[in-house]
Scaffold this active site. Structure first.
Site, PDB file in Angstrom:
ATOM      1  CG  ASP A   1     -41.817  12.588  20.902  1.00 10.82           C
ATOM      2  OD1 ASP A   1     -42.502  13.272  21.685  1.00 10.82           O
ATOM      3  OD2 ASP A   1     -41.399  13.028  19.815  1.00 10.82           O
TER       4      ASP A   1
HETATM    5  C1  BGC Z   1     -42.710  16.244  20.368  1.00 13.40           C
HETATM    6  C2  BGC Z   1     -41.628  16.384  21.420  1.00 13.40           C
HETATM    7  C3  BGC Z   1     -42.170  17.094  22.615  1.00 13.40           C
HETATM    8  C4  BGC Z   1     -43.389  16.359  23.122  1.00 13.40           C
HETATM    9  C5  BGC Z   1     -44.033  17.037  24.317  1.00 13.40           C
HETATM   10  C6  BGC Z   1     -43.997  15.685  20.923  1.00 13.40           C
HETATM   11  O1  BGC Z   1     -45.017  15.866  20.012  1.00 13.40           O
HETATM   12  O2  BGC Z   1     -42.249  15.433  19.321  1.00 13.40           O
HETATM   13  O3  BGC Z   1     -40.531  17.065  20.897  1.00 13.40           O
HETATM   14  O4  BGC Z   1     -41.190  17.191  23.602  1.00 13.40           O
HETATM   15  O5  BGC Z   1     -44.357  16.300  22.108  1.00 13.40           O
HETATM   16  O6  BGC Z   1     -44.628  18.213  23.913  1.00 13.40           O
END
Ligand code: BGC
Length: 757
Positions: A231
């Site tokens: 993530d």
């Molecule tokens: C989120 C993810 C997301 C990623 C890219 C993170 O803050 O937890 O779900 O895919 O950002 O935006």
């Protein structure tokens, strides 16, 4: 790519290999031009594409490139329709290709432990079977178009509060049965090209470097060979992460970690083969993505129509006293439409899943179109934009409602309440809306409340005063039309709650431990999440898991269950006994009557959404596997189905079971692994062990006065006593200087030998 992955691994320098283990920027992987390795472009999301205007920006608080906004996870989770999820997946795959998106960062499949989870709207359900089936269908749809999916957030990230520094403390059985089970199903049924690890720690170790999670379970047990990516910023110790199996760090370029990886290989703390494994997986992803770029796109299908259809399947009719719905134009001349959300609907939550929609259906407009010329619609805002209580707006609504035949109120969680990064403060409607509903219901008995939220709502202060309630979730850009069609009956509602709506928040099993303290959040309610808890505790929810009404009715008859070679076959007859065409979600729950370990009262193991014409009957068949009867046994660290009686229950909701049957299932005998403290009951339940024990006791009885016979009386009293203690209690004279430990060791090896003969 024009060379094989093995060839490329030989050509790439150590520095190049280390560097492609992190992204190029916010949304791309690094390409290596000299070797013709192109970058991969990835963007969110879960219910629509969130493509930013540049690859350098996160784009959370800005408008992004418009794309179709489908119902959010909890909404579409309530469709219980795997074909729909597949269709939406295909549409997203096609739209992705048209927008040059090669990897879509979704779906989100974490379990809903508490209704306060800030990202609950992104997730499908509180149940792993429902979530797993829907998630797999969605991914198969996306990937059938040659676009990759990213299964997230792996794992144990069930709420937002201090998630980056909190360890979800989950016992192994609960982890396997509740929190990992949907991921496992999805991995096995749809092989997502990537899995995104979560931010949190799991049992003390960051998910991004958790060997047990990423290697032992995901790779070794489930056989996953795709890319694990982090993530955004979830990486902490990059070398530990690589060793555990985290291939790709996002976002990049993370040059400091390229340097760290190179140094670790050079000084021998990281084996180059380990780095190569991750690089090979990333190259495989590049290969998958580029292998599919030839197909001509042709004209774009009508995505907005699909968003409406998806919303229509997701909306749940919660209450319909005296068949107040659907509204019949011929019996009405005026409708009071009350509440700001009628003109400015909430269609989604905030954060990384937020899509800039291509257009938005407005409930007020759609109602006007469907009401026809003979019905007049009046509008009152009902409540202010902020949280204050405005008596003037309430009185204006009351006056409108009194002078109309029926009132439809649009209410819900305020926009700011449901967002990534923050958990909800509560699940009651804001005070100004509760007061509004109470005031309108006092003057207009024909009141229909349309609620919007991505999580369960508490409705107790008002639900008993209104005859009709529709939960519209956060159902994307087609929601306005879909709600209007449910109100006027063009759509027969078919959604069923994907999570329990409790009477009050404190009924929820996680209520005592909703926030972590000092970096640890203990999941002490264990397996008893969602309906598993309400059932076991015999606590009535406001609206149970799986609940949802229809404008027609269904009956369930002729249930037959039988165990065959390949599992258990369940069949029954479903009939539409009403006057309208409609869809029923049939839910199959299994209850283990005899298990030695504690198990929930019932667990969803299969479901199907079936459309029938009035009067039509259909035979519905389910095939259950041994795994559907199993629990995760932490003594043996594997799934165990115990032979014995099970109940198969079919219902229209988890609390509306229509038909049940008992069945004795034979899964073979449990092979006990004996150890020093195995109990007398265990020794005598195994024929080989019982023999060995009897022979030894006979030998002992020749030397002691207090003799031991395995008769009913003795076993009845001592069955929970470890056998080693039986010898300590009765056989010390006979043992002499031989230790009980040695004796037990010898007996266990004799059991092993006897079994092998
Ligand atoms: C989120 C993810 C997301 C990623 C890219 C993170 O803050 O937890 O779900 O895919 O950002 O935006």
């Amino acid at each position: 790519m024009n060379r094989s992955i093995n060839e490329l691994l030989k050509e790439l320098t150590l520095n190049e290999k280390a560097s492609i283990c992190a992204g190029l920027n916010m949304w791309m992987t690094k390409g290596i031009e000299r070797l013709n390795i192109p970058p991969v472009h990835m963007y969110d999301g879960t219910n629509g594409i969130r493509k930013t205007n540049s690859d350098e920006e996160m784009g959370i608080t800005t408008e992004n490139i418009p794309a179709t906004c489908y119902p959010t996870g909890s909404a579409i989770g309530s469709s219980w329709n795997t074909e729909l999820l597949h269709e939406v997946g295909v549409a997203l795959g096609r739209e992705s290709k048209a927008m040059d998106v090669e990897l879509l960062l979704g779906p989100g499949v974490n379990m809903k432990r508490t209704p306060l989870g800030g990202r609950n709207f992104e997730y499908y359900s509180e149940d792993p079977c429902l979530t797993g089936e829907l998630g797999a269908a969605f991914i198969n749809g996306i990937q059938s178009e040659g676009v990759g999916a990213s299964l997230k957030h792996f794992a144990g990230n069930n709420q937002e509060f201090e998630k980056m520094v909190t360890s979800s403390e989950i016992d192994e059985r609960t982890l396997r049965e509740i929190y990992l089970s949907a991921f496992e199903r999805i991995i096995k049924k749809s092989d997502p090209w990537t899995v995104m690890c979560s931010y949190n720690l799991l049992n003390g170790t960051y998910a991004s470097e958790n060997e047990h999670l990423l290697n032992d379970i995901l790779r070794e047990e489930w056989g996953y060979e795709g890319v694990v990516l982090s993530d955004w910023t979830a990486v902490n110790d990059r070398i530990r992460g690589l060793k555990a199996g985290l291939d790709l760090e996002m976002p990049g370029p993370a040059d400091y970690n390229t340097k760290a990886i190179v140094e670790a290989v050079q000084n021998g703390t990281l084996a180059e083969e380990q780095l190569d494994r991750s690089v090979a997986r990333i190259l495989k992803l590049v290969e998958r993505v580029t292998g599919n770029q030839t197909a001509e796109l042709g004209e774009a299908p009508d995505y907005h129509a699909l968003s409406r259809q998806a919303a229509a399947e997701s909306i749940v009719l919660l209450k319909n006293e005296n068949s107040i719905l659907p509204l019949r134009q011929e019996a009405l001349s005026s409708i009071a439409v009350i509440g700001r959300f009628a003109k400015k609907p909430r269609i989604q939550g905030a954060g990384s899943a937020k899509v800039t929609p291509t257009r938005v259906d407005i409930p007020w407009d759609e109602m006007q179109e469907l009401a026809g010329d003979s019905v007049t619609l009046g509008y009152a805002a009902g409540y202010p934009e902020d949280d204050s209580v405005n008596e003037g707006l309430i009185q204006e609504s009351v006056a409108l409602a009194v002078n109309s035949n029926v009132a439809v109120l649009f209410v819900g969680q305020p926009e700011y309440a449901e967002s990534e990064m923050h958990d909800l403060q509560g699940i009651e409607l804001p005070e100004h809306q509760v007061k509004l509903i109470q005031a309108v219901a006092a003057v207009q008995p024909k009141c229909i409340v349309v609620t919007s939220s991505g999580s369960a709502l508490v409705m107790r202060p008002w639900v008993q005063h209104v005859p009709g309630v529709i939960h519209s979730w956060l159902s994307g850009q087609g929601m306005g039309r879909a709600v209007a069609e449910v109100l006027f009956g063009q759509t027969n509602p078919s959604g069923k709650l994907s999570e329990t709506f409790p009477v009050k928040l404190s009924d929820n099993p996680s209520h005592m431990r909703i926030r972590g303290e000092n970096g640890k959040l203990y999941y002490r309610e264990g397996l008893f999440v969602g309906y598993r808890y309400y059932d076991r505790k015999e606590l009535a929810p406001q609206f149970p898991f799986g609940h949802g009404l229809s404008y027609t009715s269904f009956t369930y008859t002729e249930l037959k269950v039988a165990q065959g070679e390949n599992g258990v076959k369940v069949s029954f007859r479903l009939e539409n006994t009403g006057k309208r065409k409609g869809k029923e979600v049939v839910q199959l729950y299994v209850h283990d009557e005899e298990c030695k370990w504690v198990r929930p009262e019932k667990e969803l193991k299969a479901f199907a959404k079936i459309e029938l014409e009035p009067g039509e009957k259909r035979e519905v068949v389910f095939e259950l596997e041994e795994r559907d009867f199993s629990y995760y046994n932490t003594k043996y660290n594997r799934w165990v189905a115990e032979s014995g009686y099970f109940q198969i229950a079919l219902g229209s909701s988890s609390r509306d079971i229509r038909i049940t049957e008992r069945l004795h299932c034979d899964f073979g005998k449990e092979e006990i692994s004996f150890h020093k403290f195995s109990l007398l009951s265990e020794w005598i339940s195994d024929p080989a062990a019982k023999d060995v024990l009897e022979q030894t006791l006979n030998e002992m009885n020749g030397h002691v006065t207090d003799k031991v016979y395995l008769n009913e009386e003795f076993v009845g009293f001592w069955e929970d006593f470890p056998v080693i203690k039986v010898f300590q209690m009765f056989g010390q004279k006979w043992l002499g200087e031989r230790s009980p430990d040695d004796l037990i060791g010898e007996l266990i090896s004799r059991v092993g030998q006897a079994r092998n003969h």
